[in-house]
Design a protein around this motif. Structure first.
Motif, PDB file in Angstrom:
ATOM      1  N   TYR A  37       0.872  -1.173   0.000  1.00 21.41           N
ATOM      2  CA  TYR A  37       0.000   0.000   0.000  1.00 21.41           C
ATOM      3  C   TYR A  37       0.906   1.218   0.000  1.00 21.41           C
ATOM      4  O   TYR A  37       1.607   1.465   0.983  1.00 21.41           O
ATOM      5  N   ASP A  38       0.916   1.940  -1.084  1.00 21.88           N
ATOM      6  CA  ASP A  38       1.797   3.095  -1.231  1.00 21.88           C
ATOM      7  C   ASP A  38       1.190   4.294  -0.494  1.00 21.88           C
ATOM      8  O   ASP A  38       0.246   4.920  -0.978  1.00 21.88           O
ATOM      9  N   LEU A  39       1.724   4.600   0.674  1.00 24.05           N
ATOM     10  CA  LEU A  39       1.212   5.697   1.498  1.00 24.05           C
ATOM     11  C   LEU A  39       1.279   7.041   0.797  1.00 24.05           C
ATOM     12  O   LEU A  39       0.441   7.910   1.022  1.00 24.05           O
ATOM     13  N   SER A  40       2.275   7.213  -0.061  1.00 22.77           N
ATOM     14  CA  SER A  40       2.463   8.519  -0.688  1.00 22.77           C
ATOM     15  C   SER A  40       1.418   8.827  -1.771  1.00 22.77           C
ATOM     16  O   SER A  40       1.322   9.959  -2.214  1.00 22.77           O
ATOM     17  N   LYS A  41       0.630   7.847  -2.165  1.00 21.40           N
ATOM     18  CA  LYS A  41      -0.380   8.069  -3.212  1.00 21.40           C
ATOM     19  C   LYS A  41      -1.670   8.671  -2.671  1.00 21.40           C
ATOM     20  O   LYS A  41      -2.516   9.085  -3.445  1.00 21.40           O
ATOM     21  N   TYR A  42      -1.836   8.680  -1.360  1.00 15.13           N
ATOM     22  CA  TYR A  42      -3.099   9.113  -0.772  1.00 15.13           C
ATOM     23  C   TYR A  42      -2.871  10.124   0.344  1.00 15.13           C
ATOM     24  O   TYR A  42      -1.821  10.126   0.991  1.00 15.13           O
ATOM     25  N   GLU A  43      -3.840  10.964   0.564  1.00 11.98           N
ATOM     26  CA  GLU A  43      -3.830  11.894   1.691  1.00 11.98           C
ATOM     27  C   GLU A  43      -4.670  11.238   2.791  1.00 11.98           C
ATOM     28  O   GLU A  43      -5.824  10.881   2.560  1.00 11.98           O
ATOM     29  N   HIS A  44      -4.100  11.052   3.969  1.00 12.64           N
ATOM     30  CA  HIS A  44      -4.777  10.360   5.055  1.00 12.64           C
ATOM     31  C   HIS A  44      -5.199  11.332   6.143  1.00 12.64           C
ATOM     32  O   HIS A  44      -4.476  12.270   6.453  1.00 12.64           O
ATOM     33  N   ASP A  48      -7.626   7.590   9.775  1.00 11.06           N
ATOM     34  CA  ASP A  48      -7.273   6.514   8.841  1.00 11.06           C
ATOM     35  C   ASP A  48      -6.206   5.638   9.488  1.00 11.06           C
ATOM     36  O   ASP A  48      -5.136   6.129   9.881  1.00 11.06           O
ATOM     37  N   ASN A 130       1.505  11.000   5.074  1.00 15.48           N
ATOM     38  CA  ASN A 130       1.360  12.236   4.298  1.00 15.48           C
ATOM     39  C   ASN A 130       2.684  12.966   4.140  1.00 15.48           C
ATOM     40  O   ASN A 130       2.882  13.711   3.194  1.00 15.48           O
ATOM     41  N   SER A 133       5.365  12.327   0.801  1.00 17.61           N
ATOM     42  CA  SER A 133       5.325  12.867  -0.560  1.00 17.61           C
ATOM     43  C   SER A 133       6.054  14.179  -0.695  1.00 17.61           C
ATOM     44  O   SER A 133       6.511  14.792   0.183  1.00 17.61           O
TER      45      SER A 133
END
Length: 133
Positions: A37-44, A48, A130, A133
């Motif tokens: 799960y690529d954490l950098s692809k989403y804003e949490h 979350d 977050n 990125s």
């Protein structure tokens, strides 16, 4: 199967189910299930989380039950409390999986059997991803 110990299960090819001639090894795998799960692809957001737990939790609670428990519990906690995930959420999930002791054993909701296995739960906040990125 009331027999498997983690260290024995991965290395003991002759281990059998208690009081039987059924070998355990065909039911085990030493290859873990891995998901990325690529954490950098989403804003949490602050609520979350990732739940990492042993089979003692997952054997008795579904993904949906765990998600519902977390989503009911999070709004009642102080978002600035750095221990809320460990002391409150993880412990709550362990207690839900264990259940309460009744005259017919440990029971969870709907009078289902609670977990008789070890239960370890980690509730990991994703908001820190977050910053990647």
């Amino acid at each position: 199967m009331a027999t498997i110990g983690v260290t024995r299960g991965l290395g003991d090819h002759d281990l059998k189910v208690h009081d039987s001639n059924i070998y355990i090894k065909p039911f085990l795998s030493s290859a873990p299930e891995v998901r990325v799960y690529d954490l950098s692809k989403y804003e949490h957001g602050a609520d979350d989380v990732l739940i990492l737990a042993t089979d003692g939790l997952w054997d008795v609670l579904s993904n949906e039950e765990v998600a519902e428990a977390i989503s009911q519990f999070l709004p009642n906690c102080d978002p600035d409390d750095p221990h809320r995930f460990v002391y409150f959420h993880a412990q709550d999930l362990v207690m839900r999986a264990r259940g309460v002791l009744k005259d017919r054993g440990w029971r969870i909701s709907n009078d289902r059997l609670g977990s008789g296995d070890d239960i370890s739960v980690y509730v990991i906040p994703l908001i820190h991803g977050n910053k990647l990125s």
